[in-house]
Design an enzyme around this catalytic site. Structure first.
Site, PDB file in Angstrom:
ATOM      1  CE  LYS A  49      11.191  -1.680  10.850  1.00 42.44           C
ATOM      2  NZ  LYS A  49      12.008  -2.492  11.438  1.00 42.44           N
ATOM      3  CD  GLN A  93      12.166  -4.910  14.131  1.00 45.81           C
ATOM      4  OE1 GLN A  93      11.637  -4.614  13.048  1.00 45.81           O
ATOM      5  NE2 GLN A  93      12.902  -3.852  14.922  1.00 45.81           N
ATOM      6  CG  ASP A 116      16.854  -4.661   8.169  1.00 46.54           C
ATOM      7  OD1 ASP A 116      16.626  -3.698   8.240  1.00 46.54           O
ATOM      8  OD2 ASP A 116      16.657  -5.277   9.254  1.00 46.54           O
TER       9      ASP A 116
END
Ligand code: NAP
Length: 295
Positions: A49, A93, A116
């Site tokens: 990322k 994460q 997200d």
């Protein structure tokens, strides 16, 4: 059979985002990447990322709290990022180490920075077809893959295998939307579904997201179907240096010859997930000035 090349489609999307970021006035978009602990898969995902951010011109702020961080300390960190006007998007994460509650952390992230797409408000906006919301990156990536491969879902029967909040449910809601490329009839299957193969055989488009290596076999697929294989499974393989190989939820060698289009694993849905995170971050930057009104 045609292979849907996720690497190529993601590369096109990344080039588009790079051009879009170059045209932005003021500071570049900024995402905070929070990784708790040193889980090897998480280390690798966050590195990917970070690299893609750099390629597009997105600033990434890396925050690596120790595995011992408490829930309250993690909340405090998220609160700090929520309040920081120089941060557009926040990614924590997953998986989080136990005993941290992932869902509680996802809800703590300000909805307008939830790139997200796991916040309750953003899932609600998806259900309401409100395009100001953020859609989870993997299902959004699946829709981009289908659209950019010329697959319209209108009037088609889409069967989604799996009902997770991260993939299955949002993928089903997206396919159901009243959008020109969507408008599907959708069936969602899960571990308690009876006569699973009789349902998957009805699918014009089958989205497999269950996390079971090579679960979908030729007898479960209608000839000519489009297959989206979301699964990423490690199976032992003594011929590999790593000792394992990656495989999807679909038995590719027997299913591929039957279908009209299929995504490979790796190189299908995976690259799109990271690309869609970038797309959401650019969107967060564009919407930033209106953030106070985000509800
Ligand atoms: P998950 O949260 O474990 O959900 C799995 C779903 O599959 C559940 O709804 C489960 O049913 C269902 N299921 C399990 N066994 C089944 C069976 N035998 N028959 C029918 N349904 C079954 O997994 P996830 O997070 O959605 O991920 C699914 C897969 O996609 C994993 O391999 C994951 O690694 C992969 N993935 C890939 C990406 C990517 O970027 N490529 C991103 C995210 C996930 P119940 O609800 O009844 O338990």
């Amino acid at each position: 059979m045609e292979l849907i090349d996720g690497n190529q489609i993601a590369a096109t999307l990344i080039a588009e985002l790079k051009a879009e970021v170059a045209k932005l006035t003021g500071r570049p978009p900024c995402i905070a990447l929070v990784r708790v602990g040193e889980d090897p898969a998480s280390v690798s995902y966050v590195t990917k990322k970070q690299k893609m951010c750099a390629e597009i011109g997105i600033e990434s702020r890396l925050i690596f709290p120790p595995v011992t961080i408490s829930q309250d300390e993690l909340f405090a960190l998220v609160d700090q990022l929520n309040a920081d006007p120089s941060v557009d998007g926040i990614l924590v994460q997953s998986p989080l180490p136990k005993p941290l509650s992932e869902i509680a952390v996802f809800r703590r992230i300000a909805a307008h920075k939830d790139v997200d797409g796991f916040h309750t408000l953003n899932l609600g906006k998806l259900a309401q077809e409100d395009d100001t919301g953020f859609i989870a990156c993997t299902p959004a990536g699946i829709m981009e893959l289908l659209q950019r491969s010329g697959v319209s879902l209108t009037g088609k029967h889409v069967v989604v295998l799996g009902r997770s909040l991260i993939v299955g449910k949002p993928a089903a809601l997206l396919a159901l939307q009243r959008k020109p490329w969507a408008n599907a009839t959708v069936t969602i299957c899960h571990s308690q579904t009876a006569n699973l193969a009789s349902i998957t055989r009805l699918a014009d488009v089958l989205i497999a997201a269950i996390g079971k290596p090579e679960f979908v076999t030729a007898d479960m697929v209608k000839p000519g179907a489009v297959i989206i294989d979301v699964g990423v499974n490690r199976v032992p393989d003594a011929t590999k240096k790593t000792g394992y190989r990656l495989t999807g939820d679909v038995h590719f060698p027997t299913v591929a010859p039957l279908c009209s289009k299929i995504t490979p694993v790796p190189g299908g849905v995976g690259p799109m997930t990271v690309a869609l995170l970038m797309k959401n971050t650019v969107k967060a930057r564009r919407q930033h000035s209106a953030a106070a009104a985000y509800n």
